[in-house]
Design an enzyme around this catalytic site. Structure first.
Site, mmCIF file in Angstrom:
data_model
loop_
_atom_site.group_PDB
_atom_site.id
_atom_site.type_symbol
_atom_site.label_atom_id
_atom_site.label_comp_id
_atom_site.label_asym_id
_atom_site.label_seq_id
_atom_site.Cartn_x
_atom_site.Cartn_y
_atom_site.Cartn_z
ATOM 1 C CD GLU A 98 -27.206 -11.942 84.212
ATOM 2 O OE1 GLU A 98 -27.297 -12.793 83.343
ATOM 3 O OE2 GLU A 98 -26.613 -12.138 85.282
ATOM 4 C CB ILE A 122 -36.391 -10.090 75.306
ATOM 5 C CG1 ILE A 122 -35.104 -10.877 75.010
ATOM 6 C CG2 ILE A 122 -36.495 -8.849 74.453
ATOM 7 C CD1 ILE A 122 -35.151 -11.584 73.656
ATOM 8 C CG ASP A 123 -33.013 -13.055 78.211
ATOM 9 O OD1 ASP A 123 -33.532 -13.186 77.083
ATOM 10 O OD2 ASP A 123 -31.782 -12.986 78.378
ATOM 11 N NE ARG A 158 -42.978 -30.981 56.711
ATOM 12 C CZ ARG A 158 -42.759 -30.178 55.685
ATOM 13 N NH1 ARG A 158 -43.015 -28.887 55.781
ATOM 14 N NH2 ARG A 158 -42.300 -30.650 54.553
ATOM 15 N NE ARG A 167 -27.026 -14.699 77.581
ATOM 16 C CZ ARG A 167 -26.627 -13.513 77.205
ATOM 17 N NH1 ARG A 167 -26.933 -12.455 77.921
ATOM 18 N NH2 ARG A 167 -25.935 -13.351 76.109
ATOM 19 C CG HIS A 267 -30.823 -11.243 67.132
ATOM 20 N ND1 HIS A 267 -30.136 -12.369 66.774
ATOM 21 C CD2 HIS A 267 -30.149 -10.698 68.172
ATOM 22 C CE1 HIS A 267 -29.068 -12.501 67.553
ATOM 23 N NE2 HIS A 267 -29.064 -11.499 68.405
ATOM 24 N NE ARG A 270 -31.721 -8.247 71.375
ATOM 25 C CZ ARG A 270 -30.465 -8.695 71.315
ATOM 26 N NH1 ARG A 270 -30.140 -9.823 71.925
ATOM 27 N NH2 ARG A 270 -29.538 -8.025 70.686
#
Ligand code: F6P
Length: 337
Positions: A98, A122-123, A158, A167, A267, A270
């Site tokens: 964007e 990636i979002d 656990r 994001r 990261h 990515r």
């Protein structure tokens, strides 16, 4: 061509595809280094057959990337226009999300800049395309991590909290959560209270399941967790600094008494080689973008609509964030608790 914003797997596959398509047509192909900074500072790198060979499986971007916004720099836009003109360039292919494509849309609207966009992140939060490339790879990396966390969670009884990127949207969280069989998923679009998450985990324990996997998106607004740190040139905070996964893990352990650990994937999501899906999508986007340049279809972006690659206005692509479809989240919810 330039790559801007956060890198992602498949950028090099687009560079290869655009290069192959334009070179057979006799055009010269130039990489602009480090995103919009390369046009502000005149950082050009001619790309030939040798430079674009072997790129299909290679992660990252061979021409570098930054989060530079020329509209935030004194004289930045004039320098972009001057450098572009004096290098004798005819068209720009900008690969970005964007922010990068928002700059492209504005340059086209205000200065008739000859730019074509390719959607990456990636979002997966860009509207006007069903998928961005890089997303499938990130989901796969997160899914594999969740699979691995399952076995260690089960061995120790656990709760494992996994913080994933994304994001402002929960695409990676919800898709990897469904694929990895998460027991609770927290995404910005569908807020739940910490008590509700704890109730889901307690219900599992009552059913005899002594471990749980909780996936949380880094941008989740968790009670008591605030934004901190500097903003980048597009006004974003560094979400990994908020520590939302760690805060949730702490609260789950405090409220339920179940031993809890946190893993922040960061990261890793990515990096590395793109999945086959992302390689094919990146290649189709690249070929389409080169054809858009040949047709003079500027101010538009290559987009996936259903199974077809089409051209859509950059303004449409950058107008709104594409958030997670509630119907998708309700599929995930079937498996909570
Ligand atoms: O937009 C892609 C993204 O990976 C987000 O998911 C994440 O919040 C951000 O970039 C991280 O940015 P940086 O690489 O600058 O830390």
């Amino acid at each position: 061509m330039l790559t801007g914003g956060g890198d992602c797997p498949g950028l090099n596959a687009v560079i290869r595809a655009v290069g192959r398509r334009v070179m057979v047509r006799g055009h010269e192909f130039v990489g602009i280094r480090e995103g919009w900074r390369g046009l502000v500072d005149g950082l050009f790198e001619p790309l030939g057959p040798r430079e674009i060979s072997g790129l299909l499986p290679r992660g990252g971007t061979i021409i570098g990337t930054t989060r530079t916004n020329p509209f935030k720099l004194e004289g930045g836009v004039d320098r972009v226009l001057d450098n572009f003109r004096s290098a004798g360039l005819d068209a720009l292919v900008a690969i970005g999300g964007e922010d990068t494509l928002g700059v492209a849309a504005r340059l086209h609207a205000e200065d008739s800049f000859p730019v074509v966009g390719v959607p990456k992140t990636i979002d997966n939060d860009l509207s006007a395309t069903d998928y961005t490339f890089g997303f499938d790879t990130a989901v796969w990396v997160a899914t594999e991590a969740i699979d691995r966390l399952h076995t260690t969670a089960e061995s120790h009884n656990r709760v494992m909290v996994v913080e994933v990127m994304g994001r402002h949207t929960g695409w990676i969280a919800v898709m990897s959560g469904i694929a990895g069989g998460a027991d609770v998923i927290l995404i910005p679009e569908q807020p739940i209270s910490i008590d509700e998450a704890c109730d889901d985990i307690r219900r599992r324990h009552e059913r005899g399941k002594d471990f749980s996997i909780v996936v949380i998106s880094e941008g989740y607004e968790l009670e008591g967790v605030a934004d901190a740190g500097e903003l980048d040139q597009f006004g974003h905070v560094r979400l990994s600094e908020r520590g939302v996964g760690a805060a949730l893990a702490h609260e789950i352990e405090r409220r339920t008494g179940f031993e809890t650990r946190v893993t922040v994937l960061g990261h890793v999501q990515r990096g590395g080689t793109p999945t086959a899906f992302d390689r094919v999508l990146a290649t189709r986007f690249g070929v389409h973008a080169a054809d858009m340049v040949s047709r003079g279809e500027f101010g538009k972006m290559a987009s996936l609509r259903g199974t077809q690659i089409v051209s859509v206005p950059l303004t449409e692509a950058t107008a709104n964030l594409k958030t997670v479809d509630p119907a998708l989240y309700s599929v995930a919810e079937v498996f909570f608790g």
